[in-house]
Design a protein around this motif. Sequence first.
Motif, short mmCIF file in Angstrom:
data_model
loop_
_atom_site.label_atom_id
_atom_site.label_comp_id
_atom_site.label_asym_id
_atom_site.label_seq_id
_atom_site.Cartn_x
_atom_site.Cartn_y
_atom_site.Cartn_z
N PHE A 175 26.97 12.84 35.70
CA PHE A 175 27.32 13.80 34.66
C PHE A 175 26.25 13.94 33.58
O PHE A 175 26.42 14.70 32.64
CB PHE A 175 28.66 13.40 34.01
N GLY A 176 25.15 13.19 33.73
CA GLY A 176 24.03 13.33 32.80
C GLY A 176 24.33 12.87 31.39
O GLY A 176 23.72 13.35 30.43
N MET A 177 25.26 11.94 31.21
CA MET A 177 25.60 11.47 29.87
C MET A 177 24.57 10.46 29.38
O MET A 177 23.89 9.80 30.17
CB MET A 177 27.00 10.82 29.87
N GLU A 178 24.43 10.37 28.06
CA GLU A 178 23.61 9.33 27.46
C GLU A 178 24.31 7.98 27.61
O GLU A 178 25.52 7.91 27.83
CB GLU A 178 23.37 9.63 25.98
N ALA A 179 23.55 6.91 27.45
CA ALA A 179 24.09 5.57 27.70
C ALA A 179 25.23 5.20 26.75
O ALA A 179 26.25 4.65 27.18
CB ALA A 179 22.96 4.53 27.59
N MET A 180 25.07 5.55 25.46
CA MET A 180 26.10 5.16 24.50
C MET A 180 27.43 5.86 24.74
O MET A 180 28.47 5.20 24.83
CB MET A 180 25.60 5.42 23.07
N PRO A 181 27.45 7.21 24.85
CA PRO A 181 28.74 7.85 25.14
C PRO A 181 29.30 7.46 26.50
O PRO A 181 30.51 7.38 26.68
CB PRO A 181 28.44 9.34 25.06
N ALA A 182 28.42 7.20 27.48
CA ALA A 182 28.89 6.77 28.79
C ALA A 182 29.57 5.40 28.70
O ALA A 182 30.62 5.17 29.32
CB ALA A 182 27.72 6.71 29.77
N THR A 183 28.99 4.51 27.89
CA THR A 183 29.59 3.19 27.69
C THR A 183 30.94 3.31 26.99
O THR A 183 31.92 2.65 27.36
CB THR A 183 28.65 2.30 26.87
N ALA A 184 31.01 4.15 25.95
CA ALA A 184 32.27 4.34 25.22
C ALA A 184 33.36 4.89 26.13
O ALA A 184 34.50 4.44 26.12
CB ALA A 184 32.05 5.26 24.02
N LEU A 185 32.99 5.90 26.96
CA LEU A 185 33.97 6.49 27.87
C LEU A 185 34.42 5.47 28.92
O LEU A 185 35.60 5.42 29.29
CB LEU A 185 33.36 7.73 28.55
N ALA A 186 33.50 4.65 29.39
CA ALA A 186 33.85 3.62 30.36
C ALA A 186 34.81 2.59 29.76
O ALA A 186 35.75 2.14 30.41
CB ALA A 186 32.59 2.93 30.88
N LEU A 187 34.56 2.23 28.49
CA LEU A 187 35.45 1.30 27.81
C LEU A 187 36.87 1.86 27.71
O LEU A 187 37.86 1.15 27.98
CB LEU A 187 34.92 0.98 26.41
N VAL A 188 36.99 3.14 27.32
CA VAL A 188 38.30 3.76 27.20
C VAL A 188 38.98 3.84 28.57
O VAL A 188 40.17 3.54 28.71
CB VAL A 188 38.18 5.16 26.58
N THR A 189 38.22 4.24 29.60
CA THR A 189 38.78 4.39 30.94
C THR A 189 39.30 3.06 31.48
O THR A 189 40.42 2.97 31.99
CB THR A 189 37.73 4.97 31.90
N THR A 190 38.48 2.02 31.36
CA THR A 190 38.90 0.72 31.88
C THR A 190 40.05 0.14 31.07
O THR A 190 40.91 -0.55 31.61
CB THR A 190 37.73 -0.28 31.90
N PHE A 191 40.08 0.46 29.76
CA PHE A 191 41.20 -0.01 28.94
C PHE A 191 42.51 0.59 29.41
O PHE A 191 43.51 -0.12 29.59
CB PHE A 191 40.96 0.35 27.46
N VAL A 192 42.53 1.91 29.63
CA VAL A 192 43.75 2.57 30.08
C VAL A 192 44.17 2.04 31.45
O VAL A 192 45.35 1.77 31.70
CB VAL A 192 43.57 4.10 30.12
N LEU A 193 43.21 1.90 32.35
CA LEU A 193 43.51 1.38 33.68
C LEU A 193 44.04 -0.05 33.62
O LEU A 193 44.97 -0.42 34.32
CB LEU A 193 42.27 1.45 34.57
N ARG A 194 43.43 -0.86 32.73
CA ARG A 194 43.85 -2.26 32.64
C ARG A 194 45.25 -2.36 32.04
O ARG A 194 46.06 -3.20 32.47
CB ARG A 194 42.85 -3.06 31.79
N PHE A 195 45.55 -1.52 31.06
CA PHE A 195 46.90 -1.53 30.50
C PHE A 195 47.92 -1.14 31.56
O PHE A 195 48.95 -1.81 31.73
CB PHE A 195 46.99 -0.56 29.31
N ALA A 196 47.65 -0.05 32.29
CA ALA A 196 48.60 0.40 33.32
C ALA A 196 48.76 -0.65 34.41
O ALA A 196 49.87 -0.91 34.88
CB ALA A 196 48.11 1.72 33.92
N ALA A 197 47.64 -1.27 34.82
CA ALA A 197 47.71 -2.28 35.87
C ALA A 197 48.43 -3.54 35.38
O ALA A 197 49.21 -4.15 36.12
CB ALA A 197 46.30 -2.64 36.34
N THR A 198 48.20 -3.92 34.13
CA THR A 198 48.88 -5.10 33.58
C THR A 198 50.38 -4.88 33.54
O THR A 198 51.16 -5.76 33.94
CB THR A 198 48.35 -5.40 32.16
N GLU A 199 50.80 -3.72 33.06
CA GLU A 199 52.24 -3.45 32.97
C GLU A 199 52.87 -3.41 34.36
O GLU A 199 53.96 -3.94 34.57
CB GLU A 199 52.47 -2.14 32.23
#
Length: 385
Positions: free
Chosen positions: A350-374
């Motif tokens: 998607f041609g994203m810069e490293a910082m926004p890509a890292t932030a988006l990855a953090l949000v994505t994995t957080f949501v997935l981890r919450f759903a998987a934990t529950e």
Amino acid sequence: MRSLHAPIDPDPTLPQAVTGSVTLIVPTFNEAGNIAELLRRLGDAPPDPAHLPCAVLFVDDSTDDTPAVIEKTAADHPFPVSVLHRQTAEGGLGGAVVEGIRRADTDWIVVMDADLQHPPHLVPELVGEGVRTGADLVVASRYISGGSRAGLAGSYRIAVSRGATWLTKGLFPRALRGISDPMSGFFAIRRSVVTAQTLKPLGYKILLELAVRCRPRTVAEVPFVFQDRYSGESKSTAREGLRFLAHLASLRSATPLARMIGFGLIGLSGFVPNLAGLWLLTHAGMHYLPAEIVANQAGVLWNFLLIETLLFRDRRRHRHWADRIGRFALLANADLLLRIPLIALFVARFGMEAMPATALALVTTFVLRFAATEALVYLPRHTRS
């Protein structure tokens, strides 16, 4: 449960109340010294119990002779008295009240303590106010005109009580609208608005549990003066305070969105033990890479303990604790493995810069981890039809 007295006959002159229309639930824990005086004052309460048909149910978790004292004292009183002694004090005094509610089949339920800090003569007034106004819940309040907290011993207990009141009203402004004293343990509620199966009490603040989970439609209040304890010692301890905070967290996180927010805040707090562990290990001479892996487990354990206590307290019974912590640790560490490929994908595809890509990855994995934990760690127990 032992019934200790025959029921009274109905009063044909009373238009609203009928025999057994009120169940007075009194949770007890080592209150032997208060029982005789409590029943005496209930018998003397105006109007005479014959004009407000009432059954008294003691739900007892005592380790002393309280049940025997109840049985001995009840024989001379003009209303039916029963005692249910629980072998396991599940849910504390709040759990005792819920057990009493499950057994009550009357129009009204009144809850009060056994230590006589709640004046027994107000029992008819609480029910009468509900009948007069049509309210579903009537609370005896120390904080309206005519009320007083005089029986709270010492400035410390007064400060704790007021602080707890402000905290609960701030956390639940809609559910506690119209309730000036959500910490009160003295109230009357219509049995029809209570679904005992939805209640999950922890500790002794059962009014808060009922108001938040059952949402009575209309609320009224009656002032009362909080009395000095007649006999025995207060059950308000630091441990009960911690249980109260855990109960607040459980109530506040009842919705998925609230649980997700709490999950995120707990995750942020996990950086503290993580960084502390990393500092200790590296200063002890360990290479930073294995130190980071080991320190991450300290954060995982911290997060697990808080999530167990504050978010999923009522979903822990269907799996062994070792199974839960193993699944939780696996998901928490898988987050690290998933985040790097996601960052690479966001940058390369998607041609994203490293910082926004890292932030988006953090949000994505957080949501997935919450759903998987529950779903995978705290999946609610399903019942077979």
